[in-house]
Design a protein around this motif. Structure first.
Motif, short mmCIF file in Angstrom:
data_model
loop_
_atom_site.label_atom_id
_atom_site.label_comp_id
_atom_site.label_asym_id
_atom_site.label_seq_id
_atom_site.Cartn_x
_atom_site.Cartn_y
_atom_site.Cartn_z
N MET A 39 0.83 -1.19 0.00
CA MET A 39 0.00 0.00 0.00
C MET A 39 0.87 1.26 0.00
N VAL A 40 1.93 1.26 0.82
CA VAL A 40 2.82 2.42 0.88
C VAL A 40 3.47 2.66 -0.48
N ASP A 41 3.79 1.58 -1.19
CA ASP A 41 4.39 1.73 -2.52
C ASP A 41 3.41 2.40 -3.48
N LEU A 42 2.13 2.03 -3.38
CA LEU A 42 1.12 2.66 -4.23
C LEU A 42 1.01 4.16 -3.92
N ALA A 68 -2.07 4.25 -9.86
CA ALA A 68 -1.77 3.91 -8.46
C ALA A 68 -2.79 4.60 -7.54
N PHE A 69 -3.11 5.86 -7.83
CA PHE A 69 -4.10 6.58 -7.03
C PHE A 69 -5.46 5.88 -7.12
N GLN A 70 -5.81 5.46 -8.34
CA GLN A 70 -7.08 4.77 -8.54
C GLN A 70 -7.14 3.48 -7.73
N GLU A 71 -6.04 2.74 -7.68
CA GLU A 71 -5.99 1.51 -6.88
C GLU A 71 -6.17 1.82 -5.39
N LEU A 72 -5.54 2.89 -4.93
CA LEU A 72 -5.70 3.28 -3.53
C LEU A 72 -7.16 3.58 -3.21
N ILE A 73 -7.81 4.28 -4.11
CA ILE A 73 -9.21 4.63 -3.91
C ILE A 73 -10.09 3.37 -3.89
N GLN A 74 -9.74 2.39 -4.70
CA GLN A 74 -10.49 1.13 -4.70
C GLN A 74 -10.43 0.47 -3.32
N PHE A 75 -9.28 0.57 -2.64
CA PHE A 75 -9.15 0.02 -1.30
C PHE A 75 -10.01 0.77 -0.29
N GLU A 76 -10.16 2.06 -0.50
CA GLU A 76 -10.81 2.92 0.48
C GLU A 76 -12.27 3.22 0.19
N LYS A 77 -12.76 2.97 -1.02
CA LYS A 77 -14.06 3.51 -1.45
C LYS A 77 -15.23 3.10 -0.58
N ALA A 78 -15.31 1.84 -0.17
CA ALA A 78 -16.45 1.41 0.64
C ALA A 78 -16.44 2.10 2.00
N ARG A 79 -15.28 2.20 2.60
CA ARG A 79 -15.16 2.86 3.90
C ARG A 79 -15.48 4.35 3.79
N ASP A 108 0.33 15.14 -3.50
CA ASP A 108 1.74 15.48 -3.33
C ASP A 108 2.01 16.14 -1.97
N LYS A 109 0.96 16.61 -1.29
CA LYS A 109 1.12 17.24 0.02
C LYS A 109 1.12 16.23 1.16
N LEU A 110 0.77 14.98 0.88
CA LEU A 110 0.78 13.93 1.89
C LEU A 110 2.22 13.68 2.30
N LYS A 111 2.52 13.89 3.58
CA LYS A 111 3.91 13.78 4.05
C LYS A 111 4.33 12.35 4.33
N GLN A 112 3.47 11.57 4.95
CA GLN A 112 3.84 10.21 5.33
C GLN A 112 2.90 9.22 4.64
N PRO A 113 3.41 8.47 3.67
CA PRO A 113 2.57 7.55 2.88
C PRO A 113 1.77 6.54 3.69
N HIS A 114 2.28 6.12 4.83
CA HIS A 114 1.54 5.12 5.60
C HIS A 114 0.31 5.70 6.30
N TYR A 115 0.14 7.03 6.24
CA TYR A 115 -1.05 7.67 6.79
C TYR A 115 -2.07 8.03 5.72
N PHE A 116 -1.98 7.41 4.55
CA PHE A 116 -2.90 7.74 3.46
C PHE A 116 -4.36 7.60 3.89
N SER A 117 -4.69 6.49 4.54
CA SER A 117 -6.07 6.23 4.93
C SER A 117 -6.59 7.31 5.89
N THR A 118 -5.79 7.67 6.86
CA THR A 118 -6.17 8.73 7.80
C THR A 118 -6.30 10.06 7.07
N TRP A 119 -5.38 10.33 6.18
CA TRP A 119 -5.35 11.59 5.43
C TRP A 119 -6.61 11.74 4.57
N ILE A 120 -6.95 10.69 3.84
CA ILE A 120 -8.13 10.79 2.96
C ILE A 120 -9.42 10.82 3.78
N THR A 121 -9.43 10.16 4.94
CA THR A 121 -10.60 10.22 5.81
C THR A 121 -10.81 11.64 6.32
#
Length: 169
Positions: free
Chosen positions: A1-4, A15-26, A57-70
């Motif tokens: 996930m971090v690589d995406l 890659a962004f589209q794949e990330l959204i697929q993981f998050e879309k239901a939530r 591009d403003k996301l500082k830490q990739p492992h916080y993507f889920s928190t960031w988009i929430t």
């Protein structure tokens, strides 16, 4: 996930589209909690995804993507509510009450009491008891101090207890 996330930050739309697929239901469920309408929830998700895409591009830490988009989704939902003067949450907030083994009448009373809470109090109640987030996670999502979250939770719970004791919800 971090690589995406790293690929998406470099401009990789797939890659962004794949990330959204993981998050879309939530994301949809969270949006629905705020707007109580399927189409409005989809609009909120669409707005949040757009905002996330243009600012990945403003996301500082990739492992916080889920928190960031929430966080982006919550802000989009609150903006939507303000624009449409809807101060409601999900119809089936009574799921929270079901977990407490309340009767149907008490559940309906609890749902009505929660719906009457101001948005900041509704938000912390939903995130804490419906989404099972910790105070720290809620503070991060809402970008406010943990103390603020604790105060809002305490006040909301006090209000709900008072209303449930009165029985005049």
């Amino acid at each position: 996930m971090v690589d995406l996330v790293k690929k998406a930050k470099k401009g990789n739309a797939k890659a962004f589209q794949e990330l959204i697929q993981f998050e879309k239901a939530r994301l949809y469920r969270m949006a629905y909690l705020y707007v109580k309408n399927e189409n409005d929830a989809l609009d909120v998700v669409q707005e949040a995804v757009y905002k996330a895409y243009v600012s990945i591009d403003k996301l500082k830490q990739p492992h916080y993507f889920s928190t960031w988009i929430t966080r982006i989704l919550i802000h989009a939902a609150l903006d939507f509510i303000r624009k449409h003067e809807k101060m409601t949450l999900k119809d089936d907030l009574d799921d929270v009450a079901k977990e407490q083994d309340l009767g149907i009448e008490d559940r309906m009373d609890l749902v009505r009491a929660i719906e009457r809470l101001d948005v900041p109090y509704k938000t912390v109640i939903i995130l804490r008891y419906y989404k099972d987030l910790t105070v720290k996670q809620i503070a991060e999502l809402l970008e406010c101090p943990e103390g603020t979250v604790k105060v809002r939770l305490h006040r909301a719970i006090s209000y709900l207890k008072t209303e449930m004791k009165k029985g005049c919800v």
